[in-house]
Design a protein around this motif. Sequence first.
Motif, PDB file in Angstrom:
ATOM      1  N   UNK A 106      11.117  42.437   6.227  1.00 29.43           N
ATOM      2  CA  UNK A 106      11.571  41.907   4.944  1.00 29.43           C
ATOM      3  C   UNK A 106      10.480  42.065   3.888  1.00 29.43           C
ATOM      4  N   UNK A 107      10.912  42.202   2.655  1.00 27.71           N
ATOM      5  CA  UNK A 107       9.962  42.187   1.543  1.00 27.71           C
ATOM      6  C   UNK A 107       9.774  40.741   1.086  1.00 27.71           C
ATOM      7  N   UNK A 108       8.593  40.417   0.636  1.00 27.89           N
ATOM      8  CA  UNK A 108       8.274  39.037   0.254  1.00 27.89           C
ATOM      9  C   UNK A 108       7.585  39.014  -1.103  1.00 27.89           C
ATOM     10  N   UNK A 109       7.604  37.826  -1.673  1.00 26.98           N
ATOM     11  CA  UNK A 109       6.852  37.580  -2.914  1.00 26.98           C
ATOM     12  C   UNK A 109       6.317  36.158  -2.869  1.00 26.98           C
ATOM     13  N   UNK A 110       5.088  36.006  -3.307  1.00 29.00           N
ATOM     14  CA  UNK A 110       4.493  34.674  -3.432  1.00 29.00           C
ATOM     15  C   UNK A 110       3.458  34.715  -4.541  1.00 29.00           C
ATOM     16  N   UNK A 111       3.000  33.541  -4.945  1.00 31.50           N
ATOM     17  CA  UNK A 111       1.969  33.465  -5.975  1.00 31.50           C
ATOM     18  C   UNK A 111       0.619  33.936  -5.454  1.00 31.50           C
ATOM     19  N   UNK A 114      10.407  29.972   1.881  1.00 30.97           N
ATOM     20  CA  UNK A 114       9.623  29.463   3.012  1.00 30.97           C
ATOM     21  C   UNK A 114       8.478  28.627   2.470  1.00 30.97           C
ATOM     22  N   UNK A 115       8.361  27.410   2.950  1.00 32.99           N
ATOM     23  CA  UNK A 115       7.277  26.509   2.553  1.00 32.99           C
ATOM     24  C   UNK A 115       6.250  26.460   3.673  1.00 32.99           C
ATOM     25  N   UNK A 116       4.989  26.769   3.349  1.00 35.33           N
ATOM     26  CA  UNK A 116       3.923  26.717   4.346  1.00 35.33           C
ATOM     27  C   UNK A 116       2.999  25.534   4.066  1.00 35.33           C
ATOM     28  N   UNK A 117       2.155  25.222   5.045  1.00 36.70           N
ATOM     29  CA  UNK A 117       1.367  23.993   4.997  1.00 36.70           C
ATOM     30  C   UNK A 117       0.297  24.007   3.912  1.00 36.70           C
ATOM     31  N   UNK A 118      -0.291  25.166   3.619  1.00 41.77           N
ATOM     32  CA  UNK A 118      -1.386  25.216   2.648  1.00 41.77           C
ATOM     33  C   UNK A 118      -1.459  26.588   2.011  1.00 41.77           C
ATOM     34  N   UNK A 119      -2.222  26.681   0.937  1.00 42.49           N
ATOM     35  CA  UNK A 119      -2.403  27.957   0.246  1.00 42.49           C
ATOM     36  C   UNK A 119      -3.091  28.961   1.167  1.00 42.49           C
ATOM     37  N   UNK A 120      -4.026  28.463   1.983  1.00 39.77           N
ATOM     38  CA  UNK A 120      -4.779  29.344   2.883  1.00 39.77           C
ATOM     39  C   UNK A 120      -3.880  29.985   3.944  1.00 39.77           C
ATOM     40  N   UNK A 121      -2.761  29.303   4.276  1.00 43.25           N
ATOM     41  CA  UNK A 121      -1.867  29.812   5.321  1.00 43.25           C
ATOM     42  C   UNK A 121      -0.859  30.826   4.795  1.00 43.25           C
ATOM     43  N   UNK A 122      -0.790  31.006   3.477  1.00 43.71           N
ATOM     44  CA  UNK A 122       0.214  31.902   2.887  1.00 43.71           C
ATOM     45  C   UNK A 122       0.038  33.358   3.320  1.00 43.71           C
ATOM     46  N   UNK A 123      -1.183  33.949   3.246  1.00 43.03           N
ATOM     47  CA  UNK A 123      -1.310  35.376   3.603  1.00 43.03           C
ATOM     48  C   UNK A 123      -0.838  35.698   5.021  1.00 43.03           C
ATOM     49  N   UNK A 124      -1.212  34.860   6.001  1.00 42.16           N
ATOM     50  CA  UNK A 124      -0.825  35.126   7.388  1.00 42.16           C
ATOM     51  C   UNK A 124       0.681  35.008   7.571  1.00 42.16           C
ATOM     52  N   UNK A 125       1.278  33.969   6.982  1.00 45.24           N
ATOM     53  CA  UNK A 125       2.728  33.782   7.102  1.00 45.24           C
ATOM     54  C   UNK A 125       3.476  34.924   6.408  1.00 45.24           C
ATOM     55  N   UNK A 126       2.984  35.339   5.251  1.00 43.22           N
ATOM     56  CA  UNK A 126       3.639  36.419   4.504  1.00 43.22           C
ATOM     57  C   UNK A 126       3.565  37.729   5.279  1.00 43.22           C
ATOM     58  N   UNK A 127       2.427  37.977   5.915  1.00 43.21           N
ATOM     59  CA  UNK A 127       2.269  39.202   6.719  1.00 43.21           C
ATOM     60  C   UNK A 127       3.224  39.185   7.911  1.00 43.21           C
ATOM     61  N   UNK A 128       3.370  38.030   8.565  1.00 43.25           N
ATOM     62  CA  UNK A 128       4.265  37.927   9.715  1.00 43.25           C
ATOM     63  C   UNK A 128       5.717  38.168   9.314  1.00 43.25           C
ATOM     64  N   UNK A 129       6.116  37.680   8.139  1.00 42.20           N
ATOM     65  CA  UNK A 129       7.486  37.889   7.654  1.00 42.20           C
ATOM     66  C   UNK A 129       7.712  39.357   7.301  1.00 42.20           C
TER      67      UNK A 129
END
Length: 446
Positions: A284-289, A264-279
């Motif tokens: 599902x389990x997730x991983x990101x930098x 999943x590609x998100x718009x910015x680094x700041x948007x990663x935590x919210x998108x990851x929490x929603x997923x």
Amino acid sequence: MKWKDMLSMALGNLFKRKVRTLLTVMGVVIGTCAIVVMMSFGIGIKQSMETMMQNMGDLTVITIKNDSRTPDSAALDDKALENVKAMKDVVAVTPVFYLDPSVVTIKSRKYNYQGMIYGVSMSALKDFGYQAEAGTLPAEGAPETAILFGKDAEYDFIDSRKSSNNMIFPQAGKNGKMPDPYVSALTDKFQAEINLPEDSTAKVKPVKLQCAGTLMEDWGKDPSPSHSVFMDVTLAKQLRDKYNKLNNIKKDPNKKDGYDSASVKVASVEAVPAAEKAIQDMGFSTYSMESVRKPLEEQMRTIQMILGGLGAISLLVAALGITNTMIMSIYERTREIGIMKVLGCVVRNIRTMFLVEAGAIGFMGGTIGIAQSYAISFLINTLYAAQSAGGGDAMGTGGAAVQISIIPVWLALGALVFSTMVGLVSGFHPANRAVKISALTAIKQE
């Protein structure tokens, strides 16, 4: 009294006592230089860490893992990915479908492909930062039979008619040149053939493939565009289903069908935590930098605060020097202050004149300090670059030019304003003391 006159008198009084003024200004120079250089180290280290993390992987990409495939678990299927794509700040989504080499063989004449095969959303690759080294990336509406070769995928073909020495490796020869692979991605014809059991008499028409281009190598991507071939996920699933049917492989009723993973590609680094929490809320389990970036960012912020605090101590000592200089100036100019009051000078003008002197000391010290900071930063970066060139890539930045000391414009301007404010605050008490002196007492003083 006009501002021009007050400024002229203030500067004139400062330059009357050149040595004292010079020493006081030097205190501000040292303090400003210390705080700017210290904070520049923090900024430089932070940027180096960010560069290193970008080489490790895209900071705005979330990987969804479908670890549990039980009937009660959420299915990572097309419907789930559509829901993910509809989330806020999500730019692109692609499933990652690993097609086992035992299922299908990509062929070109007598040469068989032995590398990794991934089914992905071909039109989304551009959004994920994949770049074509030759040819082009398939756009929306491209044929399902379009494929992409990784950087070294051409070298993963073997000569099926040989039992040994049947592969060319991507290693330069004695002449320094890379050997030519068996196949050419953009000029040769390719086809995908379903692998059948040895005793099978079925005849399956191969699927003709068209290579659209080769990808630039980037080990920070997942899947990596190196020893791999990318094809449309729909075609990959069709090939898998045909293989299962021809090999009489039945679907496990206790295992949900779906993809093993997705990106999943998100718009910015700041948007990663919210998108990851929603997923994650979808099951599902997730991983990101983000799991690596956030602790590092907190550490860098702490380091910056510590380094800035050490520099601020020097500026505090300089502030005491300004206060001492202004108080000594008042003692020496008590008679002058009295005469100004007798002649009708407004009290606030006397206060303003002393504040201008104190502010001028802070401003001059800040200006010289910033200039020296840039010079020190340049020297440090030059020495570090020379050391890195001789000792390798110490920061893990992939060979990119690294600046260990960075002074952005906002830091320079902030330091100048701060040093000026330090001067004004340091001169506030002496200025108030000056206006409280009795005119008659001051005139009598020798």
